[in-house]
Design a protein around this motif. Structure first.
Motif, PDB file in Angstrom:
ATOM      1  N   VAL A 238       0.791  -1.312   0.106  1.00 40.39           N
ATOM      2  CA  VAL A 238       0.037  -0.044   0.183  1.00 40.39           C
ATOM      3  C   VAL A 238       0.823   1.234  -0.049  1.00 40.39           C
ATOM      4  O   VAL A 238       0.601   2.026  -0.585  1.00 40.39           O
ATOM      5  CB  VAL A 238      -1.126  -0.055   1.324  1.00 40.39           C
ATOM      6  N   LYS A 239       1.949   1.196   0.857  1.00 41.93           N
ATOM      7  CA  LYS A 239       2.706   2.518   0.880  1.00 41.93           C
ATOM      8  C   LYS A 239       3.485   2.846  -0.352  1.00 41.93           C
ATOM      9  O   LYS A 239       3.834   3.867  -0.626  1.00 41.93           O
ATOM     10  CB  LYS A 239       3.696   2.062   2.226  1.00 41.93           C
ATOM     11  N   HIS A 240       4.131   1.494  -1.068  1.00 41.58           N
ATOM     12  CA  HIS A 240       4.679   1.973  -2.396  1.00 41.58           C
ATOM     13  C   HIS A 240       3.650   2.196  -3.305  1.00 41.58           C
ATOM     14  O   HIS A 240       4.160   3.038  -4.371  1.00 41.58           O
ATOM     15  CB  HIS A 240       5.412   0.662  -2.719  1.00 41.58           C
ATOM     16  N   GLU A 241       2.460   1.959  -3.610  1.00 45.20           N
ATOM     17  CA  GLU A 241       1.583   1.986  -4.448  1.00 45.20           C
ATOM     18  C   GLU A 241       1.487   3.666  -4.595  1.00 45.20           C
ATOM     19  O   GLU A 241       0.963   3.837  -5.973  1.00 45.20           O
ATOM     20  CB  GLU A 241       0.369   1.226  -4.315  1.00 45.20           C
ATOM     21  N   VAL A 242       1.803   4.122  -3.701  1.00 44.73           N
ATOM     22  CA  VAL A 242       1.566   5.524  -3.708  1.00 44.73           C
ATOM     23  C   VAL A 242       2.225   6.568  -4.881  1.00 44.73           C
ATOM     24  O   VAL A 242       1.690   7.405  -5.402  1.00 44.73           O
ATOM     25  CB  VAL A 242       1.652   6.399  -2.342  1.00 44.73           C
ATOM     26  N   SER A 247       2.927  -1.738  -7.957  1.00 43.37           N
ATOM     27  CA  SER A 247       4.054  -2.105  -6.821  1.00 43.37           C
ATOM     28  C   SER A 247       4.078  -3.787  -6.628  1.00 43.37           C
ATOM     29  O   SER A 247       5.626  -3.951  -6.492  1.00 43.37           O
ATOM     30  CB  SER A 247       3.847  -1.332  -5.443  1.00 43.37           C
ATOM     31  N   LYS A 248       3.032  -4.432  -6.899  1.00 42.46           N
ATOM     32  CA  LYS A 248       2.864  -5.703  -6.996  1.00 42.46           C
ATOM     33  C   LYS A 248       4.009  -6.272  -7.913  1.00 42.46           C
ATOM     34  O   LYS A 248       4.760  -7.246  -7.804  1.00 42.46           O
ATOM     35  CB  LYS A 248       1.825  -6.235  -6.857  1.00 42.46           C
ATOM     36  N   LEU A 249       3.919  -5.775  -9.108  1.00 42.61           N
ATOM     37  CA  LEU A 249       4.764  -6.441 -10.168  1.00 42.61           C
ATOM     38  C   LEU A 249       6.135  -6.152  -9.901  1.00 42.61           C
ATOM     39  O   LEU A 249       6.990  -6.896 -10.099  1.00 42.61           O
ATOM     40  CB  LEU A 249       4.147  -5.750 -11.586  1.00 42.61           C
ATOM     41  N   HIS A 250       6.482  -4.749  -9.308  1.00 48.73           N
ATOM     42  CA  HIS A 250       7.748  -4.484  -9.064  1.00 48.73           C
ATOM     43  C   HIS A 250       8.419  -5.231  -7.936  1.00 48.73           C
ATOM     44  O   HIS A 250       9.549  -5.761  -8.063  1.00 48.73           O
ATOM     45  CB  HIS A 250       7.842  -2.920  -8.697  1.00 48.73           C
ATOM     46  N   PHE A 251       7.609  -5.679  -7.116  1.00 45.22           N
ATOM     47  CA  PHE A 251       7.989  -6.650  -5.850  1.00 45.22           C
ATOM     48  C   PHE A 251       8.297  -8.089  -6.342  1.00 45.22           C
ATOM     49  O   PHE A 251       8.857  -8.642  -5.813  1.00 45.22           O
ATOM     50  CB  PHE A 251       6.650  -6.765  -4.887  1.00 45.22           C
ATOM     51  N   GLN A 252       7.688  -8.611  -7.697  1.00 50.12           N
ATOM     52  CA  GLN A 252       7.998  -9.718  -8.311  1.00 50.12           C
ATOM     53  C   GLN A 252       9.325  -9.573  -9.049  1.00 50.12           C
ATOM     54  O   GLN A 252       9.900 -10.580  -8.946  1.00 50.12           O
ATOM     55  CB  GLN A 252       6.935 -10.081  -9.169  1.00 50.12           C
ATOM     56  N   LEU A 349      16.069   3.719  -3.023  1.00 54.37           N
ATOM     57  CA  LEU A 349      16.026   4.153  -4.607  1.00 54.37           C
ATOM     58  C   LEU A 349      14.607   4.401  -5.033  1.00 54.37           C
ATOM     59  O   LEU A 349      13.912   3.743  -5.099  1.00 54.37           O
ATOM     60  CB  LEU A 349      16.436   3.169  -5.409  1.00 54.37           C
ATOM     61  N   LYS A 350      14.597   5.701  -5.500  1.00 58.99           N
ATOM     62  CA  LYS A 350      13.118   6.041  -5.941  1.00 58.99           C
ATOM     63  C   LYS A 350      13.112   6.545  -7.321  1.00 58.99           C
ATOM     64  O   LYS A 350      11.937   6.893  -8.020  1.00 58.99           O
ATOM     65  CB  LYS A 350      12.828   7.256  -4.814  1.00 58.99           C
ATOM     66  N   ASP A 351      14.230   6.826  -7.749  1.00 61.60           N
ATOM     67  CA  ASP A 351      14.595   7.472  -9.216  1.00 61.60           C
ATOM     68  C   ASP A 351      14.057   6.384 -10.088  1.00 61.60           C
ATOM     69  O   ASP A 351      15.114   5.434 -10.380  1.00 61.60           O
ATOM     70  CB  ASP A 351      15.834   7.925  -9.240  1.00 61.60           C
ATOM     71  N   CYS A 352      13.038   6.524 -10.957  1.00 59.26           N
ATOM     72  CA  CYS A 352      12.709   5.591 -12.093  1.00 59.26           C
ATOM     73  C   CYS A 352      13.648   5.415 -13.067  1.00 59.26           C
ATOM     74  O   CYS A 352      13.769   4.417 -13.556  1.00 59.26           O
ATOM     75  CB  CYS A 352      11.445   6.027 -12.630  1.00 59.26           C
TER      76      CYS A 352
END
Ligand code: HEC
Ligand code: HEC
Ligand code: HEC
Ligand code: HEC
Ligand code: HEC
Ligand code: HEC
Ligand code: HEC
Ligand code: HEC
Ligand code: HEC
Length: 452
Positions: A238-242, A247-252, A349-352
């Motif tokens: 939830v916090k990353h999705e913001v 974010s689920k895909l990124h987590f995979q 790391l936040k920089d896309c």
């Protein structure tokens, strides 16, 4: 004491209300009082154990010299034993063969300390069945079985004569893992969890909270560690999705530590998985298929280029009896040590652009991995161009946004998405729609290719 309690309950129910009952209850309480008093007194050794300790807690007992030339102290401290969790366990529960007539009089040869320790592998089973069962398939147990003289058995992590409650790992350096994984322990002690653990105690994880204590698996195998992270950080998705779309895909596709160890070096790991279930492939014991085929395919020994990768996969699948092997990409760290250098969230790391840009650094290093018989990674270097090749398009699943050379349109759209999010919500919306169409198309392609 337990018996007294039971008696008093029985008494209560059957002769309730009667004068006799009252008297009995008073008597029972008197008993409980004295029993409790007895329990407070210092624990003592049983008489059999006392006999052992006459020799083994005496200054006269000499160290034993093993055939390997090591010296093994035979002195067992009675106070430490009595303060341990085994203070109600008898010496002969673990040393069945030590009460013979000749014991202590005749010297019995001992090969080495390690050999002696290994002879206790079954000594804990009667009383700790669950731990023994959990341990059985761990990476450590497999290594011991294969003859490693460095991997731990029960007694490497627990000293039977002094074991305290495992809940008391204070200071953290007492954690058994630190003895063998010294560098990792050092890194861990300075990272966000290590510091938190020292400052605030048990809520922050120590080794076993991420790796388990007995059923330890090789670190890159499966998703066990990520699931452990999410088990404590329940609101992470939830916090990353913001700020992080899907974010689920990124987590995979990205291991948590890839973003949370900010200075670490990253790479793409192409894991060999079952084309149907998606489970990571583990090599059977005694069948060195991966190593043999990768060496045969890697002509230049510089890492696979596109055609080498193709012929390797072909040869591998020809030999396999199961489902087709395919590759599943994941961004990981190059060094397992760096996974223990996590920082606070402000440094993450936040920089896309680090990943979604032409020539993005994490995609410049690629490795192919299969799990060995103990779960530990067997690896083969791969040239980065393979990521953009047709071969991997056919066999890679769930990892299409690789670098930017791969799918230029996607990256173009990503820029729009990012600009849209940050600057013009309307632009974002249309970009997102555009992007969705492309995404759906890709998804359809992937589904159809995987059902072929
Ligand atoms: C819970 C099981 C357990 C109990 C109870 C136990 N031991 Fe041991 N003991 C072991 C194991 C396991 C080893 C092998 C230790 C190692 O590898 O370090 C060992 C080793 C020893 C050794 C060899 C020296 C050493 O430290 O390795 C002596 C001597 C010994 N025990 C005596 C005793 C005596 C005497 C008692 C009772 C007062 C006792 N033990 C109670 C499990 C036990
Ligand atoms: C008379 C003194 C004496 C008594 C009593 C005694 N031990 Fe020992 N113990 C020794 C000596 C001496 C050795 C070294 C023998 C050798 O070098 O082989 C030894 C060795 C050991 C070892 C090391 C492993 C081995 O086989 O060498 C263990 C474990 C052990 N004793 C446990 C016990 C237990 C348990 C008891 C009580 C049931 C006990 N001992 C009673 C003197 C004694
Ligand atoms: C690699 C180190 C390691 C090995 C090997 C190991 N343990 Fe443990 N064990 C631990 C740690 C760490 C804990 C504490 C777990 C925690 O805090 O969650 C623990 C906890 C325990 C506990 C108490 C908590 C519980 O889970 O019941 C027992 C009993 C135990 N171990 C027995 C064993 C036995 C028996 C073996 C051999 C089959 C063994 N251990 C092998 C590290 C190890
Ligand atoms: C005869 C039974 C018995 C044997 C054999 C035995 N233990 Fe235990 N062990 C106990 C008891 C009883 C406790 C006390 C706490 C409990 O009930 O878990 C205990 C506690 C422990 C603990 C601490 C658990 C905790 O909750 O903190 C560890 C670790 C442990 N044992 C390891 C071992 C190892 C390693 C062996 C084999 C070398 C072994 N034990 C053999 C009976 C035994
Ligand atoms: C916050 C969770 C966490 C904690 C706490 C933790 N680890 Fe790890 N550990 C990881 C992750 C994540 C990896 C890397 C997984 C990968 O490479 O894909 C890893 C990797 C490892 C590896 C393999 C290293 C390699 O070179 O491949 C070992 C060994 C290890 N950890 C031991 C430990 C020890 C010992 C401790 C305690 C001092 C510890 N870990 C604490 C998460 C953790
Ligand atoms: C007696 C030494 C010893 C102890 C104690 C020990 N380990 Fe290990 N461990 C090893 C050896 C040896 C290997 C295999 C070589 C390697 O990968 O580092 C290994 C491998 C591992 C791996 C797999 C590494 C990989 O390649 O993925 C993990 C994870 C791990 N240990 C975690 C732990 C944890 C957690 C603890 C404490 C609960 C612990 N170890 C305690 C010796 C030990
Ligand atoms: C793409 C990079 C990235 C990935 C992958 C990632 N994170 Fe994060 N994470 C961040 C950033 C950046 C922040 C700080 C966000 C902010 O500005 O508040 C953060 C914040 C956090 C926080 C603090 C949340 C808060 O606000 O209290 C936790 C906990 C966390 N991440 C855990 C995880 C876990 C667990 C995973 C893996 C399942 C993970 N992260 C995967 C980049 C990432
Ligand atoms: C046993 C529970 C536990 C596990 C497992 C765990 N953490 Fe944590 N983590 C904590 C606690 C407690 C803190 C410190 C308090 C806080 O910030 O939430 C923390 C802090 C963090 C922070 C810093 C957050 C901030 O606010 O700056 C990050 C990032 C983080 N963890 C990521 C991870 C990752 C990635 C994993 C898995 C590899 C993981 N955690 C596993 C409990 C855990
Ligand atoms: C650490 C590298 C990394 C960072 C940082 C990162 N991404 Fe990604 N992103 C990836 C990877 C890898 C994928 C591919 C996932 C897949 O296809 O399986 C991906 C996929 C995507 C997708 C496609 C998701 C979908 O729904 O199909 C979007 C959109 C995206 N990223 C946006 C962003 C944005 C916006 C940021 C910055 C806020 C960002 N990413 C930061 C690595 C990263």
């Amino acid at each position: 004491m337990k018996n007294v309690l039971k008696t008093s309950k029985w008494t209560l129910s059957s002769v309730k209300n009667s004068l006799m009952g009252l008297i009995l209850i008073c008597l029972a309480f008197a008993f409980m009082g004295s029993a409790a008093h007895a329990a407070e007194a210092a624990p003592e050794l049983g008489s059999e154990d006392k006999a052992c300790q006459k020799c083994h807690d005496s200054e006269d007992i000499k160290p034993k010299v093993t055939e390997a030339g090591e010296s093994l102290s035979l002195r067992i401290s009675t106070p430490e034993l009595l303060a341990s969790m085994h203070n109600e366990t008898s010496c002969t529960d673990c040393h069945e063969d030590a009460d013979g007539k000749d014991h202590g009089k005749v010297s019995v040869p001992m090969k080495s300390k390690r050999d002696y320790r290994l002879s206790f592998q079954d000594a804990c089973t009667t009383c700790h069945k669950k731990n023994v069962a959990d341990f059985k398939d761990s990476v450590h147990a497999i290594l011991v079985k294969e003859g490693s003289d460095k991997a731990p058995t029960c007694s490497d992590c627990h000293n039977s004569h002094t074991v305290r409650s495992v809940k008391l790992v204070e200071p953290i350096a007492n954690v058994p893992c630190a003895n063998c994984h010294k560098d990792i322990f050092k890194a861990y002690s300075g990272d966000v969890h290590g510091l938190e653990r020292v400052a605030k105690g048990k809520s922050a994880p120590l080794c076993a909270d991420c790796h388990k204590s007995h059923a330890i698996q090789a670190a890159t195998l499966g998703d066990g560690i990520r699931d452990a992270c999410l088990n404590c950080h329940k609101d992470a998705a939830v916090k990353h999705e913001v700020w992080l779309p899907n974010s689920k895909l990124h987590f995979q596709a990205i291991e948590c530590q890839v973003c949370h160890a900010p200075n670490a070096q990253r790479r793409v790991n192409l894991r060999m998985v079952d084309g149907v279930g998606g489970k990571q492939l583990v090599e059977k014991k005694g069948v060195p298929q991966f190593d043999r085929l990768r060496k045969a395919a890697d002509g230049t020994a510089q890492g696979f280029d596109e055609s080498e990768m193709r012929s390797f996969l072909k040869a591998f699948n020809l030999e396999s009896t199961g489902n087709k092997a395919i590759l599943s990409g994941r961004l990981e760290l190059r060094s397992g040590l760096e996974a223990h250098q996590l920082s606070t969230k402000d440094k993450a790391l936040k920089d896309c652009k680090v990943c979604h840009e032409n020539g993005a650094v994490p995609f410049q290093s690629v490795v192919l991995t299969m799990a060995g018989p103990d779960g530990r990674a067997l690896r083969q270097g791969v040239e980065k161009e393979v990521l953009t090749s047709v071969t991997s398009l056919g066999s890679l699943r769930g990892f299409y946004a690789i670098g930017s050379t791969r799918i230029k349109l996607l990256d173009y759209l990503l820029v729009l998405v990012i600009l849209g999010v940050l600057v013009v919500p309307i632009a974002h919306l249309s970009a997102h729609r555009l992007f969705k169409a492309k995404r759906d198309k890709l998804l359809a392609e992937r589904t159809s290719s995987s059902t072929k």
